[in-house]
Design an enzyme around this catalytic site. Structure first.
Site, PDB file in Angstrom:
ATOM      1  N   GLY A 120      11.090 -13.798  -4.824  1.00  0.00           N
ATOM      2  CA  GLY A 120      11.069 -15.012  -4.500  1.00  0.00           C
ATOM      3  C   GLY A 120      12.396 -15.676  -4.511  1.00  0.00           C
TER       4      GLY A 120
ATOM      5  N   ASN B 126       0.525  -0.762  -2.468  1.00  0.00           N
ATOM      6  CA  ASN B 126       0.274  -0.195  -1.204  1.00  0.00           C
ATOM      7  C   ASN B 126       0.135   1.425  -1.509  1.00  0.00           C
ATOM      8  OD1 ASN B 126       0.698  -2.414   0.234  1.00  0.00           O
ATOM      9  ND2 ASN B 126       2.893  -2.335  -0.007  1.00  0.00           N
TER      10      ASN B 126
ATOM     11  N   ASP C 145      16.608   0.097   0.902  1.00  0.00           N
ATOM     12  CA  ASP C 145      17.014   1.408   1.397  1.00  0.00           C
ATOM     13  C   ASP C 145      16.202   2.394   0.555  1.00  0.00           C
ATOM     14  OD1 ASP C 145      18.626   3.456   2.107  1.00  0.00           O
ATOM     15  OD2 ASP C 145      20.461   3.057   0.715  1.00  0.00           O
TER      16      ASP C 145
ATOM     17  N   ASN D 285       4.170  -6.481   3.482  1.00  0.00           N
ATOM     18  CA  ASN D 285       4.479  -5.107   3.690  1.00  0.00           C
ATOM     19  C   ASN D 285       3.100  -4.397   3.149  1.00  0.00           C
ATOM     20  OD1 ASN D 285       5.445  -2.972   1.647  1.00  0.00           O
ATOM     21  ND2 ASN D 285       6.118  -4.976   0.899  1.00  0.00           N
TER      22      ASN D 285
ATOM     23  N   SER E 221       3.584  -1.197  -7.050  1.00  0.00           N
ATOM     24  CA  SER E 221       3.282  -1.317  -5.546  1.00  0.00           C
ATOM     25  C   SER E 221       1.893  -1.421  -5.521  1.00  0.00           C
ATOM     26  CB  SER E 221       3.977  -0.034  -4.603  1.00  0.00           C
ATOM     27  OG  SER E 221       3.543  -0.407  -3.352  1.00  0.00           O
TER      28      SER E 221
ATOM     29  N   TYR F 105      15.704  -9.254  -2.170  1.00  0.00           N
ATOM     30  CA  TYR F 105      15.340  -8.471  -1.186  1.00  0.00           C
ATOM     31  C   TYR F 105      15.049  -9.288   0.253  1.00  0.00           C
ATOM     32  CZ  TYR F 105      12.715  -4.958   1.769  1.00  0.00           C
ATOM     33  OH  TYR F 105      12.456  -4.062   2.759  1.00  0.00           O
TER      34      TYR F 105
END
EC number: 1.3.5.2
Length: 357
Positions: free
Chosen positions: A314, A194, A68, A114, A192, A335
């Site tokens: 995991g 990314n 979210d 992702n 992150s 998640y």
């Protein structure tokens, strides 16, 4: 969507593009917020309270950040039985993230890759959604019914992709100012893979500079708002023991309240040869369990007893959740396991932790 057993919904969701399925799920949860059905789900939450960093968590299983991103479905997620929910990552300004496709399933490995890149609607929209949630309104109005132990909310903050890494601290402080009065705890995402160069903030001097600035700003926020909101720092699994020791020392030195271990991994050792295994981005799911648990154990050894650790990475079964507690975590987040196994995993994990740990 809450009426459909996940075992029936999953084949449909998995027939869709992964990001389309993600968006559909978030929209469905947002639409069901505040309904009697969702509130009824919340009453069946496993009761296993634990107090850490001055907060009493109703149970030890939470939602990890990323599902979210814009705080659109806090109430729907909370009604799944979580003890705490972490939303975000939010950045000061809205940004689209990386180009699609940017989410990939690796079902043979119970994994995802992702490369979202902190796509979000920005701080102003994020906070408007938090304030519009039933969760927030109940806290503001003592006349509304409240559960004995209310859901706790973590707000996860990051930097905009366009902000040079040398100015990253400015973005974190902007977000900290915005979320501080409304969060039960703040999660500082420096791990992150990314966002370009973000993980460099985990290095010795950069981390000291960032955490020092955050600690200094929190002093002012405590005086302004009359509350000391705990701050947790989220780190990567791709760290060796010496790097973990450096991070642990910095967390202690700057008075951080806890650590979240870990984010996604860049490693592909466990998924070589599988479809999408070579896609750029962070790998989550079953292949991360051992890596995350190793870092958790190293953190516990470096930080000693009593320093709060949230274990994530995991958790695909209740046994996996217990393994995180036994590795040294105090709390667990889920998640990718939710994507593969549905909401039943939340209560299964919380119940087994209660009876086993």
């Amino acid at each position: 969507m809450a009426l459909i057993p996940y075992a029936l919904a999953r084949p449909f969701l998995f027939s869709l593009d992964p990001e389309t399925a993600h968006e559909l799920t978030v929209r469905a949860l947002a639409l069901t917020q505040g309904t009697a059905l969702q509130l009824a789900y919340g009453t069946s939450r496993v009761n296993d309270p634990i107090t850490l960093a001055g907060l009493t968590f109703p149970n030890r299983v939470g939602l990890a950040a990323g599902l979210d991103k814009n705080a659109r479905c806090i109430d729907g997620l909370g009604a799944m039985g979580f003890g705490f929910v972490e939303v975000g990552t939010v950045t000061p300004l809205a940004q689209p993230g990386n180009p699609r496709p940017r989410l990939f399933r690796l079902p043979q490995a119970q994994a995802l890759i992702n490369r979202f890149g902190f796509n979000n609607e920005g701080l102003a929209s994020f906070m408007a959604n938090v304030k519009n949630s039933t969760f927030y309104r109940q806290r503001q109005n003592p006349n509304l019914a409240r559960k004995p132990l209310p859901l706790l909310l973590g707000l996860n903050i990051g930097k905009n992709a366009a902000t040079p890494i040398e100015r990253a601290t400015e973005d974190y402080l902007t977000c900290l100012d915005g979320v501080y009065p409304y969060a039960d705890y703040v999660a500082v995402n420096i791990s992150s893979p990314n966002t370009r160069n973000l993980r460099s903030l985990q290095s010795d001097e950069a981390l000291d500079s960032l955490l020092g600035a955050i600690a200094h700003r929190r002093q002012a926020l405590v005086a302004q708002h009359g509350k000391q909101t705990p701050i947790f720092v989220k780190i990567a699994p791709d760290l060796d023991a010496s790097q973990v020791d450096v991070i642990a020392a910095s967390l202690r030195r700057h008075g951080m309240d806890g650590v979240i271990a870990t984010n996604t991994t860049l490693s592909r050792d466990a998924v070589k040869g599988l479809a999408h295994a070579d896609e750029t981005g962070g790998l989550s799911g079953a292949p991360v369990l051992a890596m995350s648990n190793r870092v958790i154990g190293q953190l516990r050894a470096a930080l000693g007893p009593g320093f709060p650790i949230i274990g994530v990475g995991g958790v695909m079964s209740a046994d996996d959740a217990v393994s995180k507690i036994r590795a040294g975590a105090d709390l667990v987040q889920i998640y990718t396991g939710l994507i593969y196994h549905g909401p039943k995993l939340v209560k299964q994990a919380a119940a087994l932790i209660k009876t086993s740990c």
